[in-house]
Each structure stands twice: as C-alpha cells, then as structure tokens.
Design a protein around this motif. Sequence first.
Motif, PDB file in Angstrom:
ATOM      1  N   ALA A 211       0.833  -1.229   0.000  1.00  0.00           N
ATOM      2  CA  ALA A 211       0.000   0.000   0.000  1.00  0.00           C
ATOM      3  C   ALA A 211       0.860   1.269   0.000  1.00  0.00           C
ATOM      4  O   ALA A 211       0.607   2.189  -0.795  1.00  0.00           O
ATOM      5  CB  ALA A 211      -0.971  -0.008   1.177  1.00  0.00           C
ATOM      6  N   ASP A 264      -4.340  -7.629  -1.563  1.00  0.00           N
ATOM      7  CA  ASP A 264      -5.419  -6.796  -2.085  1.00  0.00           C
ATOM      8  C   ASP A 264      -6.348  -7.677  -2.915  1.00  0.00           C
ATOM      9  O   ASP A 264      -6.017  -8.025  -4.066  1.00  0.00           O
ATOM     10  CB  ASP A 264      -4.793  -5.682  -2.956  1.00  0.00           C
ATOM     11  CG  ASP A 264      -5.807  -4.674  -3.459  1.00  0.00           C
ATOM     12  OD1 ASP A 264      -7.021  -4.952  -3.376  1.00  0.00           O
ATOM     13  OD2 ASP A 264      -5.383  -3.605  -3.948  1.00  0.00           O
ATOM     14  N   PRO A 280      -9.197   0.102  -1.799  1.00  0.00           N
ATOM     15  CA  PRO A 280      -9.012   1.462  -1.262  1.00  0.00           C
ATOM     16  C   PRO A 280      -7.674   1.616  -0.540  1.00  0.00           C
ATOM     17  O   PRO A 280      -7.173   0.662   0.055  1.00  0.00           O
ATOM     18  CB  PRO A 280     -10.179   1.623  -0.277  1.00  0.00           C
ATOM     19  CG  PRO A 280     -10.715   0.255  -0.040  1.00  0.00           C
ATOM     20  CD  PRO A 280     -10.301  -0.632  -1.168  1.00  0.00           C
ATOM     21  N   LEU A 281      -7.137   2.808  -0.627  1.00  0.00           N
ATOM     22  CA  LEU A 281      -5.878   3.107   0.076  1.00  0.00           C
ATOM     23  C   LEU A 281      -6.184   4.078   1.213  1.00  0.00           C
ATOM     24  O   LEU A 281      -7.159   4.847   1.141  1.00  0.00           O
ATOM     25  CB  LEU A 281      -4.869   3.737  -0.902  1.00  0.00           C
ATOM     26  CG  LEU A 281      -4.383   2.777  -1.993  1.00  0.00           C
ATOM     27  CD1 LEU A 281      -3.627   3.538  -3.092  1.00  0.00           C
ATOM     28  CD2 LEU A 281      -3.489   1.685  -1.413  1.00  0.00           C
ATOM     29  N   ASP A 282      -5.341   4.055   2.228  1.00  0.00           N
ATOM     30  CA  ASP A 282      -5.579   4.893   3.403  1.00  0.00           C
ATOM     31  C   ASP A 282      -4.948   6.272   3.185  1.00  0.00           C
ATOM     32  O   ASP A 282      -3.801   6.525   3.580  1.00  0.00           O
ATOM     33  CB  ASP A 282      -4.978   4.201   4.641  1.00  0.00           C
ATOM     34  CG  ASP A 282      -5.314   4.950   5.925  1.00  0.00           C
ATOM     35  OD1 ASP A 282      -5.791   6.101   5.826  1.00  0.00           O
ATOM     36  OD2 ASP A 282      -5.079   4.387   7.006  1.00  0.00           O
ATOM     37  N   TRP A 283      -5.715   7.171   2.571  1.00  0.00           N
ATOM     38  CA  TRP A 283      -5.164   8.495   2.241  1.00  0.00           C
ATOM     39  C   TRP A 283      -4.985   9.368   3.484  1.00  0.00           C
ATOM     40  O   TRP A 283      -4.231  10.333   3.455  1.00  0.00           O
ATOM     41  CB  TRP A 283      -6.025   9.191   1.176  1.00  0.00           C
ATOM     42  CG  TRP A 283      -5.888   8.472  -0.129  1.00  0.00           C
ATOM     43  CD1 TRP A 283      -6.829   7.721  -0.771  1.00  0.00           C
ATOM     44  CD2 TRP A 283      -4.698   8.365  -0.936  1.00  0.00           C
ATOM     45  NE1 TRP A 283      -6.303   7.169  -1.929  1.00  0.00           N
ATOM     46  CE2 TRP A 283      -5.009   7.554  -2.050  1.00  0.00           C
ATOM     47  CE3 TRP A 283      -3.406   8.877  -0.828  1.00  0.00           C
ATOM     48  CZ2 TRP A 283      -4.076   7.244  -3.049  1.00  0.00           C
ATOM     49  CZ3 TRP A 283      -2.469   8.572  -1.817  1.00  0.00           C
ATOM     50  CH2 TRP A 283      -2.813   7.766  -2.913  1.00  0.00           C
ATOM     51  N   HIS A 284      -5.669   9.005   4.557  1.00  0.00           N
ATOM     52  CA  HIS A 284      -5.431   9.737   5.801  1.00  0.00           C
ATOM     53  C   HIS A 284      -4.007   9.430   6.289  1.00  0.00           C
ATOM     54  O   HIS A 284      -3.260  10.342   6.688  1.00  0.00           O
ATOM     55  CB  HIS A 284      -6.480   9.347   6.856  1.00  0.00           C
ATOM     56  CG  HIS A 284      -6.179   9.934   8.207  1.00  0.00           C
ATOM     57  ND1 HIS A 284      -6.313  11.281   8.471  1.00  0.00           N
ATOM     58  CD2 HIS A 284      -5.692   9.379   9.348  1.00  0.00           C
ATOM     59  CE1 HIS A 284      -5.950  11.520   9.715  1.00  0.00           C
ATOM     60  NE2 HIS A 284      -5.559  10.387  10.276  1.00  0.00           N
ATOM     61  N   GLU A 285      -3.661   8.166   6.214  1.00  0.00           N
ATOM     62  CA  GLU A 285      -2.287   7.781   6.619  1.00  0.00           C
ATOM     63  C   GLU A 285      -1.255   8.522   5.749  1.00  0.00           C
ATOM     64  O   GLU A 285      -0.260   9.049   6.253  1.00  0.00           O
ATOM     65  CB  GLU A 285      -2.107   6.265   6.457  1.00  0.00           C
ATOM     66  CG  GLU A 285      -0.699   5.797   6.760  1.00  0.00           C
ATOM     67  CD  GLU A 285      -0.523   4.297   6.515  1.00  0.00           C
ATOM     68  OE1 GLU A 285      -1.265   3.500   7.089  1.00  0.00           O
ATOM     69  OE2 GLU A 285       0.389   3.941   5.724  1.00  0.00           O
ATOM     70  N   GLU A 288      -0.876  12.008   6.908  1.00  0.00           N
ATOM     71  CA  GLU A 288      -0.150  12.033   8.180  1.00  0.00           C
ATOM     72  C   GLU A 288       1.359  11.936   7.930  1.00  0.00           C
ATOM     73  O   GLU A 288       2.160  12.647   8.534  1.00  0.00           O
ATOM     74  CB  GLU A 288      -0.592  10.861   9.073  1.00  0.00           C
ATOM     75  CG  GLU A 288      -1.943  11.068   9.717  1.00  0.00           C
ATOM     76  CD  GLU A 288      -1.898  12.210  10.753  1.00  0.00           C
ATOM     77  OE1 GLU A 288      -1.248  12.050  11.782  1.00  0.00           O
ATOM     78  OE2 GLU A 288      -2.515  13.258  10.485  1.00  0.00           O
TER      79      GLU A 288
END
Length: 335
Positions: A211, A264, A280-285, A288
């Motif tokens: 990811a 995935d 989906p990818l963790d765009w919040h991470e 950060e």
Amino acid sequence: MAAQNLQSVPAERTAGTSETADAEGQAHFDRIIAEDSRIEPRDWMPAAYRKTLLRQVSQHAHSEIIGMQPEANWISRAPSLKRKAILMAKVQDEAGHGLYLYSAAETLGQSRDKMMDDLIAGKARYSSIFNYPARTWADMGAIGWLVDGAAICNQVPLCRASYGPYGRAMVRVCKEESFHQRQGFEILLELSNGTPEQKQMAQDAVNRWYAPALMMFGPPDDDSPNSKQSMAWNIKRFSNDELRSRFVGMMVEQVRVLGLTLPDDQVRFNEDTRKWEHGPLDWHEFQEVLAGRGPCNAQRLERRRAAHDDGAWVREAAAAYAAKQSAKQQKEYAA
Ligand code: FAQ
C-alpha cells in the motif's frame, strides 16, 4: 525521446528585462512545449514553470538521499558477503541519483546548500515511502521489487520531461533502477523458494510495502493540485492514478512468478476502462506521513542531520582542494 531544443532564445531575451523580452520568451517557450521539444537552462521560462520544476526535482533528489536509509540499515546485517556487496552498490547508486538530481535542480537557480538546508530544517518534502521501517531482510526484497518498481513506472515517462537536465538525468536513473528492481525480485524469489518461514517473511514484507508503494504515485487525480499544469508543460506525462493502475498491472503478473500474493483482493482488470483497479488506500495515513507524522519521519531527518554534520569536514576539504586547483589553473593560464 523528444527532439533536442537546438534553437534557444538569445541571451539578452532570457534576462526578461522588458515586457517585450518576456513576451518573446513566452512565445518561444510555448513553441518548444507545443513541439514537445526541450527547454534548456539558458532558455527563458515562466517563473511558475521554474518553480514547479524546482519543487519536483529537489523533492526527487531528497527522496533519493533519504531513501538510502531504510536499506543502509541492512548493509551490516546482510545474510552473505555477496548480498552485502550488492546492497552497498545499490545504496551508492541512490546517492548518485541524488547527485544528478541536485545538479539538475541547481541549473534552475537554486544552490545545493539551500536545498540541503531546507531538507534538514524539515521544510522540504521527500517521498512518503521512506518513512516506513525496514523490519527484516525480506524488506530489502520488497523495497527493490515494489519501491524501485514504482519508481521505474513513475520515472520512465519523466525521461521525456520537457526540462532537458531533468529528462537526461532520468535516463541513467531508470537504467540503474531496473537493476535495483531485479535484485529485489531475486531476493524475494529466493526467500519464496526457501523454508516456509522464509516464504512467510517474504509475504509479510510484500504485505507491508504494497500500500505505501501504491501511495508513492501521489494523491488521487481529483486531489492532485499540480498534475494538470505539470502535464500541460510536458513535465509529467501521465496522471498519478494512471501510473498507479499501470503499476498494479505489472505487479499482478510478477507476483505469480514469485509464488506470493498481493495483499489486495480487489485487484482486477476493468474491461470497460481497460485499466487495472485496486482496493481502497488509506489516504489519511498518507497525509499524516506528509505532515511529518509517519512511523520514521523523525528518525529519518535526525539521521540526515547527523550525517550532514559529520560530513562538514569533507565538504570543507573538498572546497579547499577545489579552490587550490582553480588558483593553480589561473596561474598556469596567466603564465
Ligand atoms: N510523497 O499535486 P501532486 C525512489 C505531494 S525516488 C511525498 O500530485 P505532483 C528511488 C506533492 O509533492 C521516489 N509527497 O504533486 C529509490 C505535493 O505537495 P507540494 C521519489 C508527495 O508533484 C528507491 C502534494 O503531495 N520519486 O523511489 C507524494 O504533481 C529505493 C500534491 O501532489 C519522485 O520524486 C509522495 N509520495 O506529483 C530511492 C518522482 N506524492 O509539493 C531509494 C518525481 C505527492 O505541492 C530506494 N516526482 N506528494 O507541497 C513526481 O513524479 C511527482 O512529484 C509526484 C507527485 C508523482 C511524486
């Protein structure tokens, strides 16, 4: 590759001292871009083009330099002399890439000292990926295969970037990245064909790096403020999502040969759009990490600062030697 720009704006026009000069420079610039040819350092260029390039090229240079750290961590713990030698060569290549890229950025009018100051002051960006830890030897495989693989996918089109020094630097960088990717693939292949524990270690590394490697391509197109203009200027040739999709397609084929899997289950080829899709990818991470709150941001910068301080005497010695050589040369010319 685009034809070289042999016809440049005469020097008096490049200074941009009058509105006419700027208008002529702009017309020349627009023609070069429309012809898909190259802008060279001596050419007039819009201030925004210079700024965008400086931003991208300096970030790219910083990424290469900071990117040495996760792998350097494993040089002293490589499982054999051969693996150690290969890893050292790879890490040295990354230093070389930083060198070409800082040199390319300098042609845009920024000193290397200023770029380095911005990096160690924490004011400059570098790739998100290098803020993740390299936990096991298998991470050397996953970094080579996935991270260098993503770098190649992103950077091959940059060999045609409209700014000459950047595009030319990219040609050599990409050749070397191909070797890096193969060495990573080979590490994973050997582990995958080893004991069940070794195979699991390879799979765990792929699971951890997959990811973050996909996020290296940058935010989704709808959240990418720079893409449109960079593509109009022929700096970027493809959007972030387009390159990410191509990368997934490459990995799907190669992971089968490795005898491993991608973490995935939503990877699929969409027959309608003719594009590879992923989960989906963790765009919040991602945000950060960009804000300096990733797992290793603080450690990476601290290490860079220490290396910069430790290297001060080398820079001083090199500058003193260069000054001596130059004085000697001047004396010879004068004689
Ligand atoms: N990490 O509008 P966009 C390597 C920032 S080298 C951190 O889409 P753009 C070799 C972006 O700067 C890896 N920040 O931006 C190696 C912008 O912020 P700003 C480096 C990111 O420029 C392997 C904001 O988000 N490669 O791996 C990232 O059009 C192994 C909005 O984004 C390059 O630098 C990110 N991943 O597209 C070394 C390639 N993504 O500046 C050692 C050249 C985005 O407005 C070991 N660069 N941001 O404050 C590029 O192709 C582009 O700059 C992108 C971003 C695609 C990275």
